[in-house]
Write a protein that holds these residues in place. Structure first.
Motif, PDB file in Angstrom:
ATOM      1  N   LYS A  62       0.883  -1.136   0.001  1.00 45.76           N
ATOM      2  CA  LYS A  62       0.111   0.042  -0.068  1.00 45.76           C
ATOM      3  C   LYS A  62       0.844   1.327  -0.109  1.00 45.76           C
ATOM      4  O   LYS A  62       0.447   2.386  -0.593  1.00 45.76           O
ATOM      5  CB  LYS A  62      -0.882  -0.166   1.213  1.00 45.76           C
ATOM      6  CG  LYS A  62      -0.300   0.106   2.633  1.00 45.76           C
ATOM      7  CD  LYS A  62      -1.318   0.214   3.767  1.00 45.76           C
ATOM      8  CE  LYS A  62      -0.877   0.176   5.119  1.00 45.76           C
ATOM      9  NZ  LYS A  62      -1.773   0.063   6.099  1.00 45.76           N
ATOM     10  N   GLU A 117       2.647   0.610  -3.933  1.00 47.05           N
ATOM     11  CA  GLU A 117       1.804   0.574  -5.273  1.00 47.05           C
ATOM     12  C   GLU A 117       0.918   1.916  -5.345  1.00 47.05           C
ATOM     13  O   GLU A 117      -0.174   1.876  -4.663  1.00 47.05           O
ATOM     14  CB  GLU A 117       0.831  -0.410  -5.297  1.00 47.05           C
ATOM     15  CG  GLU A 117       1.747  -1.868  -5.065  1.00 47.05           C
ATOM     16  CD  GLU A 117       2.959  -2.055  -6.311  1.00 47.05           C
ATOM     17  OE1 GLU A 117       2.708  -1.581  -7.438  1.00 47.05           O
ATOM     18  OE2 GLU A 117       4.016  -2.322  -6.055  1.00 47.05           O
ATOM     19  N   LEU A 118       1.377   2.973  -5.836  1.00 48.85           N
ATOM     20  CA  LEU A 118       0.706   4.382  -5.527  1.00 48.85           C
ATOM     21  C   LEU A 118       0.390   4.830  -7.194  1.00 48.85           C
ATOM     22  O   LEU A 118       1.198   4.393  -7.824  1.00 48.85           O
ATOM     23  CB  LEU A 118       1.709   5.248  -5.174  1.00 48.85           C
ATOM     24  CG  LEU A 118       2.056   4.920  -3.592  1.00 48.85           C
ATOM     25  CD1 LEU A 118       2.793   5.849  -2.934  1.00 48.85           C
ATOM     26  CD2 LEU A 118       0.751   4.773  -2.456  1.00 48.85           C
ATOM     27  N   GLN A 119      -0.466   5.967  -7.161  1.00 51.43           N
ATOM     28  CA  GLN A 119      -0.351   6.596  -8.561  1.00 51.43           C
ATOM     29  C   GLN A 119       0.642   7.353  -8.694  1.00 51.43           C
ATOM     30  O   GLN A 119       1.371   7.662  -7.626  1.00 51.43           O
ATOM     31  CB  GLN A 119      -1.888   7.449  -8.525  1.00 51.43           C
ATOM     32  CG  GLN A 119      -1.573   8.875  -7.559  1.00 51.43           C
ATOM     33  CD  GLN A 119      -2.172   8.494  -6.181  1.00 51.43           C
ATOM     34  OE1 GLN A 119      -2.435   7.454  -5.846  1.00 51.43           O
ATOM     35  NE2 GLN A 119      -2.282   9.896  -5.332  1.00 51.43           N
ATOM     36  N   GLU A 120       0.989   7.480 -10.105  1.00 55.12           N
ATOM     37  CA  GLU A 120       2.602   7.927 -10.277  1.00 55.12           C
ATOM     38  C   GLU A 120       2.657   9.616  -9.638  1.00 55.12           C
ATOM     39  O   GLU A 120       3.691  10.035  -9.309  1.00 55.12           O
ATOM     40  CB  GLU A 120       2.604   7.918 -11.870  1.00 55.12           C
ATOM     41  CG  GLU A 120       2.645   6.555 -12.244  1.00 55.12           C
ATOM     42  CD  GLU A 120       3.071   6.567 -13.832  1.00 55.12           C
ATOM     43  OE1 GLU A 120       3.276   7.558 -14.546  1.00 55.12           O
ATOM     44  OE2 GLU A 120       3.139   5.533 -14.514  1.00 55.12           O
ATOM     45  N   ASN A 121       1.723  10.139 -10.101  1.00 55.90           N
ATOM     46  CA  ASN A 121       2.004  11.487  -9.734  1.00 55.90           C
ATOM     47  C   ASN A 121       1.291  12.101  -8.283  1.00 55.90           C
ATOM     48  O   ASN A 121       0.291  11.784  -7.894  1.00 55.90           O
ATOM     49  CB  ASN A 121       0.947  12.437 -10.673  1.00 55.90           C
ATOM     50  CG  ASN A 121       1.255  13.960 -10.723  1.00 55.90           C
ATOM     51  OD1 ASN A 121       1.870  14.277  -9.617  1.00 55.90           O
ATOM     52  ND2 ASN A 121       1.156  14.760 -11.836  1.00 55.90           N
ATOM     53  N   SER A 122       2.382  12.339  -7.374  1.00 57.30           N
ATOM     54  CA  SER A 122       1.887  12.677  -6.085  1.00 57.30           C
ATOM     55  C   SER A 122       1.075  13.835  -5.998  1.00 57.30           C
ATOM     56  O   SER A 122       0.368  14.078  -4.843  1.00 57.30           O
ATOM     57  CB  SER A 122       3.258  12.941  -5.222  1.00 57.30           C
ATOM     58  OG  SER A 122       3.815  14.039  -5.505  1.00 57.30           O
ATOM     59  N   GLU A 152       7.050  11.973  -8.210  1.00 56.23           N
ATOM     60  CA  GLU A 152       6.579  10.876  -9.110  1.00 56.23           C
ATOM     61  C   GLU A 152       7.234   9.702  -8.655  1.00 56.23           C
ATOM     62  O   GLU A 152       8.374   9.289  -8.338  1.00 56.23           O
ATOM     63  CB  GLU A 152       7.102  11.243 -10.503  1.00 56.23           C
ATOM     64  CG  GLU A 152       6.582  10.229 -11.578  1.00 56.23           C
ATOM     65  CD  GLU A 152       7.008  10.446 -13.053  1.00 56.23           C
ATOM     66  OE1 GLU A 152       6.196  10.956 -13.790  1.00 56.23           O
ATOM     67  OE2 GLU A 152       8.238  10.239 -13.180  1.00 56.23           O
ATOM     68  N   TRP A 184      -0.441  10.605  -1.382  1.00 49.75           N
ATOM     69  CA  TRP A 184      -0.109   9.247  -1.157  1.00 49.75           C
ATOM     70  C   TRP A 184      -0.379   8.427   0.011  1.00 49.75           C
ATOM     71  O   TRP A 184      -0.292   9.272   1.191  1.00 49.75           O
ATOM     72  CB  TRP A 184       1.246   9.258  -1.426  1.00 49.75           C
ATOM     73  CG  TRP A 184       1.736   9.320  -2.887  1.00 49.75           C
ATOM     74  CD1 TRP A 184       1.044   9.177  -4.077  1.00 49.75           C
ATOM     75  CD2 TRP A 184       2.963   9.229  -3.454  1.00 49.75           C
ATOM     76  NE1 TRP A 184       1.840   9.382  -5.395  1.00 49.75           N
ATOM     77  CE2 TRP A 184       2.925   9.468  -4.802  1.00 49.75           C
ATOM     78  CE3 TRP A 184       4.344   9.655  -3.126  1.00 49.75           C
ATOM     79  CZ2 TRP A 184       3.935   9.726  -5.848  1.00 49.75           C
ATOM     80  CZ3 TRP A 184       5.378   9.841  -3.843  1.00 49.75           C
ATOM     81  CH2 TRP A 184       5.189   9.518  -5.030  1.00 49.75           C
ATOM     82  N   THR A 185      -0.649   7.225   0.043  1.00 48.72           N
ATOM     83  CA  THR A 185      -0.979   6.331   1.427  1.00 48.72           C
ATOM     84  C   THR A 185       0.394   6.639   2.182  1.00 48.72           C
ATOM     85  O   THR A 185       1.562   6.388   1.681  1.00 48.72           O
ATOM     86  CB  THR A 185      -1.245   4.994   1.012  1.00 48.72           C
ATOM     87  OG1 THR A 185      -2.198   4.999   0.159  1.00 48.72           O
ATOM     88  CG2 THR A 185      -1.294   4.180   2.348  1.00 48.72           C
ATOM     89  N   GLU A 187      -1.625  14.451  -7.609  1.00 45.59           N
ATOM     90  CA  GLU A 187      -3.106  14.138  -7.910  1.00 45.59           C
ATOM     91  C   GLU A 187      -3.988  13.641  -6.654  1.00 45.59           C
ATOM     92  O   GLU A 187      -5.192  13.978  -6.626  1.00 45.59           O
ATOM     93  CB  GLU A 187      -3.058  12.915  -8.889  1.00 45.59           C
ATOM     94  CG  GLU A 187      -2.723  13.346 -10.318  1.00 45.59           C
ATOM     95  CD  GLU A 187      -2.737  12.170 -11.291  1.00 45.59           C
ATOM     96  OE1 GLU A 187      -2.883  11.078 -10.701  1.00 45.59           O
ATOM     97  OE2 GLU A 187      -2.415  12.420 -12.337  1.00 45.59           O
ATOM     98  N   LYS A 188      -3.214  13.198  -5.833  1.00 47.31           N
ATOM     99  CA  LYS A 188      -3.951  12.565  -4.423  1.00 47.31           C
ATOM    100  C   LYS A 188      -2.936  12.229  -3.486  1.00 47.31           C
ATOM    101  O   LYS A 188      -1.679  12.157  -3.771  1.00 47.31           O
ATOM    102  CB  LYS A 188      -4.777  11.398  -5.066  1.00 47.31           C
ATOM    103  CG  LYS A 188      -5.598  10.717  -3.725  1.00 47.31           C
ATOM    104  CD  LYS A 188      -6.178   9.218  -4.082  1.00 47.31           C
ATOM    105  CE  LYS A 188      -6.707   8.691  -3.007  1.00 47.31           C
ATOM    106  NZ  LYS A 188      -7.553   7.309  -3.570  1.00 47.31           N
TER     107      LYS A 188
END
Length: 435
Positions: free
Chosen positions: A402, A405-410, A427, A415-416, A412-413
């Protein structure tokens, strides 16, 4: 007055509902030490449950090529001294005091940047008794940049030891602030030093060694971390053989020595050096791709899980044609690339010491540590977080997916693992092995 109180209360409620943590009343403040968490530090950057001991060990690698004295292609041999600093989980008595590290700025034999001693505090305890009732611990070996020292990343080495690792950081002879020498020594000896220290640490940590570390090293779970020229070294140790172009360049600069050939991708002897004990690699700003150190064939040999960390404006190792090109070319490795947007090369070191701010001092003493667009303490915390997640996944069988495995662009949302609004400007890429 009552309106001021009301407005203050409303402001506090707004902060609370937006996820901003407020300091506790009468909270005690302490002196900041490298690696301490900032208020917005991500979750896994926090120190672990163990107190940390630290000791200095002097080693000698006998019968090595004395590349600085090669003549007409003939390589004399010498006994190569190597000093390492080792951090480990420890039993600490209440009266023991935390360590003060002795370091220098400057570069040996450089009149414009003379050696300048300074000290800085850590949170480890010098020569503390190792904690022996918790079993053994995975081994981490750390390789600094050129020039640098074994103390360049204490924010990370102490942090990892507090989480149950044995961490050995190398002083690479001819490559430290105190003894910097001709570059061919660094080119030849980086991977050789790393392999040697791995073997020595395994021996010291084995049963019956009579060292402080006996029975403490898990020899089958090893991680290697390198920064800049250290990255150049750890990637080679992990399977990325150097190119024939580097071998040719090295032969030319040394007057005919072919000593580096043993670390080239096409050399059958190099292929025998594969070390199955190494389970994970972290490469901060690895140097060499823009200079032809690797080619496509060499990078396909990297099969160990690898976490790359880079600045998008790296002006030493390069980014698009440098670090990112290594990441893209290592097609047989499960690999990540964490990029700090607008950062240059210094994504790995401790923050600049106070002495680096002295008037009249060469600005490069400050920029040996500092990043122009980032707070170095923030970088340190983020590095602690991701290195903890990655090494824990591969050396301790932790499920840290968790955090990885994150969306590439920090942007946008959030990060966990990061506090609200704190994970901007980064990124994270992830590519799985082709085979």
């Amino acid at each position: 007055m009552k309106y001021k109180v009301l407005l203050t209360s409303i402001a506090l409620l707004i902060l609370f509902f937006n996820g901003v943590q407020l300091p506790e009343a009468n909270a005690q403040t302490t002196e900041f030490v490298y690696g301490d968490p900032l208020p917005d530090a991500p979750k896994l950057s926090a120190r672990g449950k163990y107190k940390v001991g630290v000791q200095t060990i002097n080693l000698v690698n006998k019968g090595q090529v004395d590349i600085l004295n090669t003549k007409e292609g003939k390589d004399p041999l010498y006994d190569r001294p190597i000093t390492i600093e080792v951090w480990y989980p420890a039993n600490v008595n209440p009266q023991e005091k935390t360590v003060v590290y002795n370091e220098v700025m400057g570069t040996a034999n450089d009149s414009l940047r003379p050696l300048t001693p300074f000290t800085f505090k850590g949170r480890a305890y010098r020569n503390a008794k190792p904690l022996t009732d918790q079993g053994n611990y995975p081994l981490i070996v750390v390789s600094h940049g050129y020039v640098g020292s074994r103390y360049l990343m204490t924010y990370l080495t102490e942090n990892l030891a507090s989480k149950g690792y044995i961490v050995a950081a190398i002083d690479h002879t001819d490559s430290t602030f105190k003894d910097a020498n001709a570059f061919q020594s660094t080119l030849l000896n980086r991977p050789k030093d790393i392999r040697f220290v791995i073997d020595q640490m395994v021996e010291l940590g084995s049963k019956g060694s009579k060292s402080k570390l006996q029975n403490l090293v898990d020899a089958n779970n090893i991680g290697i971390i390198g920064y800049s020229m250290g990255g150049y070294g750890v990637l080679n140790v992990a399977g990325a053989g150097y190119s024939d172009a580097l071998a040719g360049f090295f032969t030319g600069m040394t007057g005919g020595s072919t000593a580096i050939a043993v670390n080239t991708a096409k050399n059958e002897e190099y292929k025998k050096l594969t070390d199955e004990r190494i389970k994970a690699v972290v490469a901060f700003a690895p140097w060499g791709m823009e200079r032809g150190v690797w080619d496509a064939e060499g990078l396909t040999g990297l099969k160990k899980p690898t976490f790359f960390i880079a600045g998008s404006q790296d002006d030493i190792s390069g980014y698009e044609n440098g670090i990112k090109a290594i990441y893209e070319g290592a097609v047989n490795a499960d690999r990540y690339l964490l990029t700090y947007q607008n950062a240059r090369h210094n994504v790995a070191p401790n923050p600049p010491p106070a002495e680096a701010l002295a008037p009249g001092l060469h600005i490069d003493e400050y920029y040996r540590y500092a990043e122009p667009s980032w707070d170095q303490r923030k970088l340190n915390n983020v590095n602690q977080h991701f290195v903890t997640a990655f090494l824990g996944q591969h050396l301790k069988n932790e499920d840290n997916s968790k955090y990885l495995e994150l969306q590439e662009n920090s942007n946008e949302k959030d990060w966990t693992g990061f506090k609200p609004r704190s994970s901007t400007g980064m990124e994270l890429l992830h590519a799985r092995p082709a085979n």
